[in-house]
Scaffold this motif. Structure first.
Motif, PDB file in Angstrom:
ATOM      1  N   TRP A 135       0.747  -1.063  -0.102  1.00  0.00           N
ATOM      2  CA  TRP A 135       0.082  -0.127  -0.106  1.00  0.00           C
ATOM      3  C   TRP A 135       0.811   1.282  -0.040  1.00  0.00           C
ATOM      4  N   THR A 136       2.050   1.376   0.878  1.00  0.00           N
ATOM      5  CA  THR A 136       2.813   2.306   0.667  1.00  0.00           C
ATOM      6  C   THR A 136       3.052   2.660  -0.959  1.00  0.00           C
ATOM      7  N   VAL A 139       0.340   3.766  -2.983  1.00  0.00           N
ATOM      8  CA  VAL A 139       0.048   5.331  -2.749  1.00  0.00           C
ATOM      9  C   VAL A 139       0.887   6.386  -3.397  1.00  0.00           C
ATOM     10  N   THR A 188      -0.163  12.925   2.709  1.00  0.00           N
ATOM     11  CA  THR A 188       0.078  11.519   2.687  1.00  0.00           C
ATOM     12  C   THR A 188       0.949  11.011   2.166  1.00  0.00           C
ATOM     13  N   VAL A 192       4.159   8.861   4.149  1.00  0.00           N
ATOM     14  CA  VAL A 192       4.465   7.519   3.873  1.00  0.00           C
ATOM     15  C   VAL A 192       5.942   7.330   3.233  1.00  0.00           C
ATOM     16  N   ALA A 199       1.072   2.947   4.586  1.00  0.00           N
ATOM     17  CA  ALA A 199      -0.298   3.215   4.063  1.00  0.00           C
ATOM     18  C   ALA A 199      -1.114   2.094   4.232  1.00  0.00           C
ATOM     19  N   THR A 203      -6.207   4.333   2.807  1.00  0.00           N
ATOM     20  CA  THR A 203      -5.504   5.592   2.230  1.00  0.00           C
ATOM     21  C   THR A 203      -5.349   5.612   0.631  1.00  0.00           C
ATOM     22  N   TYR A 204      -5.007   4.340   0.339  1.00  0.00           N
ATOM     23  CA  TYR A 204      -4.923   4.263  -1.006  1.00  0.00           C
ATOM     24  C   TYR A 204      -6.247   4.865  -2.079  1.00  0.00           C
TER      25      TYR A 204
END
Length: 226
Positions: A135-136, A139, A188, A192, A199, A203-204
């Motif tokens: 997820w990081t 994002v 954001t 991250v 993340a 968040t994504y």
């Protein structure tokens, strides 16, 4: 001829229940014998361990420190507590205002790395990361896709070295209704990428929705009214 005193002494020594004269030991050998006796493990079974002794020494030092500080602070201990409370509140206010500490000047690094990729390329990469649960990275790529799409629509001038914060501020000029969302997205990305935060799917999803929304939004080409 034996004297009366000598006779009494000799007779007392021959008696079966006679007291033995006290034994005297020199000071130095007696001290050494006592130290040898007290060094036996049986006398130290209940002694505090190394950690306990270190903790006691630390708390004693801390107590002395606070004692000296309270004497030097107006109002004594109450004044010291008030000062410490104000310091804690000030640190909490700065943390709330500025967010988590970032890693030096790296928070001002460029949004894009080496090489130029299209918005579609960044979106594809973002979706691949999301599908893999990264997820990081998802994002990061979605934010790059968002900014690259604005450049492709000529809402932003392509500029090497632009940061996420700068891109959000510049895009807000032609997309004023989404200014807050743009700044939140940039924050954001910084958190991250440089702030050590991780993340998550929510968040994504927010960043992905913003990307799609901006792609369908008609810009304010004349800029905000003065």
């Amino acid at each position: 001829m034996m004297s009366t005193g000598g006779l009494i002494t000799r007779t007392a020594a021959l008696l079966p229940n006679a007291e033995t004269p006290p034994v005297t030991t020199p000071r130095a050998p007696a001290q050494e014998a006592a130290e040898r006796e007290l060094s036996k493990p049986m006398y130290h079974e209940n002694d505090p361990g190394l950690v306990d002794r270190a903790l006691r020494a630390f708390f004693d030092w801390l107590d002395d420190l606070f004692g000296a500080a309270s004497e030097a602070t107006p109002g004594g201990a109450v004044g010291l507590v008030a000062v410490l409370l104000l310091v804690v509140l000030a640190v909490a206010a700065l943390w709330w205002r500025l967010g988590s500490p970032r890693r030096g000047a790296t928070s001002e690094s460029a949004l894009f790395g080496d090489g130029v990729r299209s918005a579609a390329d960044h979106r594809t990469a973002a979706e691949a990361h999301a599908a893999a649960g990264r997820w990081t990275e998802a994002v990061q790529e979605r934010m790059r896709a968002l900014v690259r799409a604005l450049e492709e629509r000529t809402l932003l001038d392509p500029r090497p070295g632009r940061t996420a914060d700068e891109a959000a501020a510049e895009a807000a000029v032609s997309l004023p209704d989404h200014a807050a969302a743009l700044h939140a997205a940039a924050r954001t990305f910084d958190d991250v990428t440089y702030g050590g935060r991780t993340a998550d799917p929510d968040t994504y999803a927010r960043l992905r929705t913003l990307d799609h929304t901006l792609d369908r939004t008609k810009p304010l080409l004349t800029g905000p009214t003065a």
